[in-house]
Design an enzyme around this catalytic site. Structure first.
Site, short mmCIF file in Angstrom:
data_model
loop_
_atom_site.label_atom_id
_atom_site.label_comp_id
_atom_site.label_asym_id
_atom_site.label_seq_id
_atom_site.Cartn_x
_atom_site.Cartn_y
_atom_site.Cartn_z
N ARG A 67 0.83 -1.19 0.00
CA ARG A 67 0.00 0.00 0.00
C ARG A 67 0.87 1.25 0.00
O ARG A 67 0.56 2.25 -0.58
CB ARG A 67 -0.84 0.01 1.28
CG ARG A 67 -2.30 -0.03 1.00
CD ARG A 67 -3.08 0.04 2.25
NE ARG A 67 -2.31 -0.40 3.43
CZ ARG A 67 -2.83 -0.58 4.62
NH1 ARG A 67 -4.10 -0.39 4.79
NH2 ARG A 67 -2.09 -0.95 5.65
N LYS A 177 -0.29 -18.38 9.37
CA LYS A 177 -1.17 -18.60 10.50
C LYS A 177 -1.55 -17.25 11.11
O LYS A 177 -0.81 -16.30 10.88
CB LYS A 177 -0.51 -19.49 11.54
CG LYS A 177 0.64 -18.81 12.32
CD LYS A 177 1.17 -19.70 13.39
CE LYS A 177 0.63 -19.35 14.75
NZ LYS A 177 1.34 -18.29 15.46
N ASP A 206 3.19 -23.55 9.19
CA ASP A 206 3.40 -23.63 10.63
C ASP A 206 4.92 -23.69 10.75
O ASP A 206 5.53 -24.72 10.46
CB ASP A 206 2.78 -24.91 11.19
CG ASP A 206 2.92 -24.95 12.70
OD1 ASP A 206 4.03 -24.67 13.19
OD2 ASP A 206 1.95 -25.27 13.38
N HIS A 207 5.54 -22.57 11.11
CA HIS A 207 7.00 -22.52 10.94
C HIS A 207 7.72 -23.54 11.83
O HIS A 207 8.87 -23.87 11.58
CB HIS A 207 7.53 -21.10 11.15
CG HIS A 207 7.66 -20.67 12.58
ND1 HIS A 207 6.62 -20.22 13.31
CD2 HIS A 207 8.74 -20.63 13.41
CE1 HIS A 207 7.03 -19.90 14.53
NE2 HIS A 207 8.32 -20.15 14.62
N LYS A 211 11.54 -26.32 11.35
CA LYS A 211 12.72 -26.37 12.22
C LYS A 211 13.40 -27.74 12.08
O LYS A 211 12.72 -28.77 12.12
CB LYS A 211 12.32 -26.15 13.69
CG LYS A 211 11.85 -24.72 13.98
CD LYS A 211 11.56 -24.53 15.45
CE LYS A 211 10.87 -23.20 15.71
NZ LYS A 211 11.78 -22.08 15.94
N GLU A 245 8.47 -19.18 26.50
CA GLU A 245 9.19 -18.01 25.97
C GLU A 245 9.44 -17.05 27.13
O GLU A 245 8.57 -16.87 27.99
CB GLU A 245 8.35 -17.30 24.92
CG GLU A 245 8.13 -18.11 23.67
CD GLU A 245 7.30 -17.34 22.67
OE1 GLU A 245 7.89 -16.71 21.78
OE2 GLU A 245 6.07 -17.34 22.77
N ASP A 264 -2.47 -18.88 19.44
CA ASP A 264 -1.16 -18.50 18.93
C ASP A 264 -0.20 -19.69 18.86
O ASP A 264 0.59 -19.80 17.92
CB ASP A 264 -0.57 -17.40 19.84
CG ASP A 264 0.66 -16.75 19.25
OD1 ASP A 264 0.71 -16.58 18.02
OD2 ASP A 264 1.59 -16.39 20.01
N HIS A 269 1.49 -24.91 16.66
CA HIS A 269 2.83 -25.45 16.92
C HIS A 269 2.81 -26.68 17.84
O HIS A 269 3.40 -27.72 17.54
CB HIS A 269 3.75 -24.39 17.54
CG HIS A 269 3.83 -23.11 16.76
ND1 HIS A 269 3.77 -23.08 15.39
CD2 HIS A 269 3.99 -21.82 17.15
CE1 HIS A 269 3.88 -21.82 14.98
NE2 HIS A 269 4.01 -21.04 16.04
N LYS A 359 4.25 -17.08 27.62
CA LYS A 359 5.20 -15.98 27.44
C LYS A 359 5.53 -15.41 28.81
O LYS A 359 4.82 -15.65 29.79
CB LYS A 359 4.57 -14.88 26.58
CG LYS A 359 4.42 -15.28 25.11
CD LYS A 359 4.05 -14.09 24.27
CE LYS A 359 3.77 -14.48 22.83
NZ LYS A 359 4.97 -14.74 22.05
C1 BG6 Z 1 4.78 -17.45 16.50
C2 BG6 Z 1 3.93 -16.79 17.53
O1 BG6 Z 1 4.02 -18.34 15.71
O2 BG6 Z 1 5.82 -18.20 17.15
C3 BG6 Z 1 4.75 -15.90 18.46
O3 BG6 Z 1 2.94 -16.00 16.88
C4 BG6 Z 1 5.90 -16.70 19.04
O4 BG6 Z 1 3.95 -15.39 19.50
C5 BG6 Z 1 6.67 -17.39 17.94
O5 BG6 Z 1 6.74 -15.79 19.76
C6 BG6 Z 1 7.76 -18.27 18.51
O6 BG6 Z 1 8.54 -18.81 17.48
P1 BG6 Z 1 9.99 -19.39 17.77
O7 BG6 Z 1 10.43 -19.92 16.46
O8 BG6 Z 1 10.80 -18.24 18.29
O9 BG6 Z 1 9.82 -20.45 18.83
#
Ligand code: BG6
Length: 511
Positions: A67, A177, A206-207, A211, A245, A264, A269, A359
């Site tokens: 944008r 996500k 889903d990252h 890993k 975290e 989240d 995850h 967190k």
């Molecule tokens: C994300 C969440 O999917 O994963 C965040 O939205 C979180 O809140 C993050 O901090 C953590 O990812 P990683 O790879 O640092 O464990």
């Protein structure tokens, strides 16, 4: 021989990979939300690092749909600044960056404006001699924008449903996500997606699946013979999956108010990690074979009944959360959750899987620990003494200190017979002379290769929401107008200890 030496030997085998990753196809990568948080922190650094390691196809282009950015020069300036801050490799190699910046295009527009999409189509048309017409769209925008973008893409003919077999030129869509807010919205979104695309063209990110250590769960289980015979209710007492975290919401208060820890972290995850740990051996490593097995686990998750939620799910909010930017002064959004899940199938009946995520906790750690049953018969002193013998624990450390360890009982040197727990430890950083790449690098490449193994399929997402539904429903009731607090830097609310203590178990300490 130390455990790390063993793994140095294993690393030599990496020169002859069991499955060689395909070279990605030439393509245009179109990023929606290119100046957003995710693109600046993760996606652009991932693309740059892929360029740095020569992993990208020879012919590619990156198109930012924005944008705000007026032209490619301005966009490149914004992204170069972000790269300096967030790239995993530094200093930035200016030659590589300039090569990357030369392939950058921008389309300035709005997602609800059809003319902007026609401009995008023209830009992609001009790039066809380079990209071969292949297009990878990355929806890194708030979820509310997904349906609009998908429909606009279809209207201008930029995506079309692939026939039975995906033939070039292909179009694929990566969806970030959160995928929906609950079962109903995820189902609706899946319908919209399937209205436009075939499931094989959809890559739900889903990252965690990108890993290395998460992928290693399957290698550990199915690349060794010693674990599988023990991987069941006969030998395992319980499993703990932790994602802790130490950071808070880091300026994402408004987003987090809408999500909370369940949406989240747990729905995606944690349940994906659980599925990999608990699934049956697949018949091959094909994407759908693995996804079928994961879906089966998610389908076997026992549904928590409404009246059980308060007993089996613990919530908490870190002190100070309400003072974060974008957070309501009286917010009851949980930043911590602990719960117990049961998998109703032959393998796992009676084995509780304890999940916790939060967190503002004592430290950053993501790990899975398999707690084996205690010894069946006491040879040393009386029963009470034998209870002092620590049970075996297999720990998969996803991050940090990536590795695997096994706790075994061992005689403590001396004339008296004393037994202590010691760990056989494998550390990635010592065993291999290379660092794991960022999850997003792997996932972007896989999408360019057309390999969906590390992406969630529609049914997995919906089944995960099914597990979360009773918890979400219960938390929406009037009873939940307060939330227990826990101090920042602690192990979470005290109630989470009680969850395990009732069956004589304890969490692996976080401190
Ligand atoms: C994300 C969440 O999917 O994963 C965040 O939205 C979180 O809140 C993050 O901090 C953590 O990812 P990683 O790879 O640092 O464990």
């Amino acid at each position: 021989m130390t455990p790390s030496q063993v793994h140095v030997a294993a690393d030599a085998g990496a020169e002859r990979p069991l499955l060689r990753a395909r070279t990605p196809d030439p393509c245009a990568i179109v990023l929606f939300g290119i100046t957003g948080d995710l693109a600046r922190r993760k996606l652009v650094p991932a693309l740059y690092n892929l360029a740095l390691s020569n992993a990208l196809p020879e012919d590619y282009a990156v198109v930012g749909f924005s944008r705000s950015a007026a032209d490619a020069g301005e966009l490149a300036g914004v992204l170069r600044e972000a790269l300096g801050e967030f790239s995993r490799t530094k200093p930035i190699d200016e030659d590589v960056w300039e090569g990357f910046a030369r392939r950058l295009r921008v389309v300035t527009g709005k997602i609800d404006d059809s003319e902007s999409f026609r401009a995008l189509a023209r830009e992609l048309g001009d790039l066809e001699p380079v990209t071969g017409g292949n297009r990878l769209f990355y929806l890194s925008t708030p979820p509310s924008a997904f349906p609009v973008i998908l429909r606009q893409l279809r209207e201008v003919g930029l995506v079309r449903r692939a026939p039975d077999r995906e033939l070039p030129p292909w179009s694929r869509v990566i969806v970030e996500k959160p995928f929906g807010r609950d079962r109903a919205t995820a189902g609706e979104l899946n319908e919209i997606v399937h209205d436009v695309l075939d499931e094989r063209q959809v890559y739900r990110i889903d990252h965690y699946l990108g890993k290395e250590t998460v992928q290693n769960i399957l290698v550990l289980r199915f690349g060794n013979t010693i674990f599988e015979p023990l991987w069941n209710r006969n030998h395992i007492d319980h499993v703990q999956i932790t994602m802790a975290e130490s950071i808070g919401v880091e300026g994402r208060g408004a987003f987090y108010e809408e999500t909370g820890v369940l949406r989240d972290i747990v729905q995606n995850h944690l349940l994906q990690v659980l599925a990999l740990c608990a699934m049956e051996p697949p018949v091959s490593m094909e994407a759908d074979e693995i996804r079928n097995m994961k879906a089966q686990v998610l389908r076997s998750l026992r549904k928590i009944q409404a009246h059980e939620v308060d007993d089996v799910v613990v919530r908490g909010q870190y002190e100070g959360y309400r003072a974060e930017r974008g957070v309501a002064a009286d917010s009851v959004v949980p930043t911590y959750l602990a719960c117990v899940a049961h998998i109703d199938n032959w393998r796992w009946q009676g084995v509780p899987f304890y999940l916790r995520a939060g967190k503002g906790l004592a430290k950053r750690v993501t790990e899975v620990s398999f707690h084996f049953k205690p010894i069946p018969f006491c040879l040393y002193g009386d029963e009470a003494m034998c209870q002092l013998i620590p049970a075996n624990v297999l720990k998969i450390r996803i991050q940090p200190d990536e590795g695997v360890s096994m706790q075994i009982a061992s005689k403590i040197p001396g004339e008296d017979l004393s037994v202590g727990g010691v760990a056989l430890d494998f550390l990635y950083s010592e065993a291999f002379d290379r660092k794991p790449v960022e999850a997003y690098e792997r996932l972007l490449l896989d999408a360019m290769r057309g390999d969906a193994t590390l992406f969630a399929r529609h049914d997995e997402v919906e089944l995960s929401w099914d597990f979360c539904a009773p918890i979400l429903e219960r938390w929406q009731t009037a009873d939940f107008d307060t939330v227990p607090f826990y101090s920042r830097g602690s192990a979470g609310p005290d109630e989470s200890d009680s969850l395990l203590a009732r069956s004589g178990r304890r969490w692996v300490p976080l401190g």
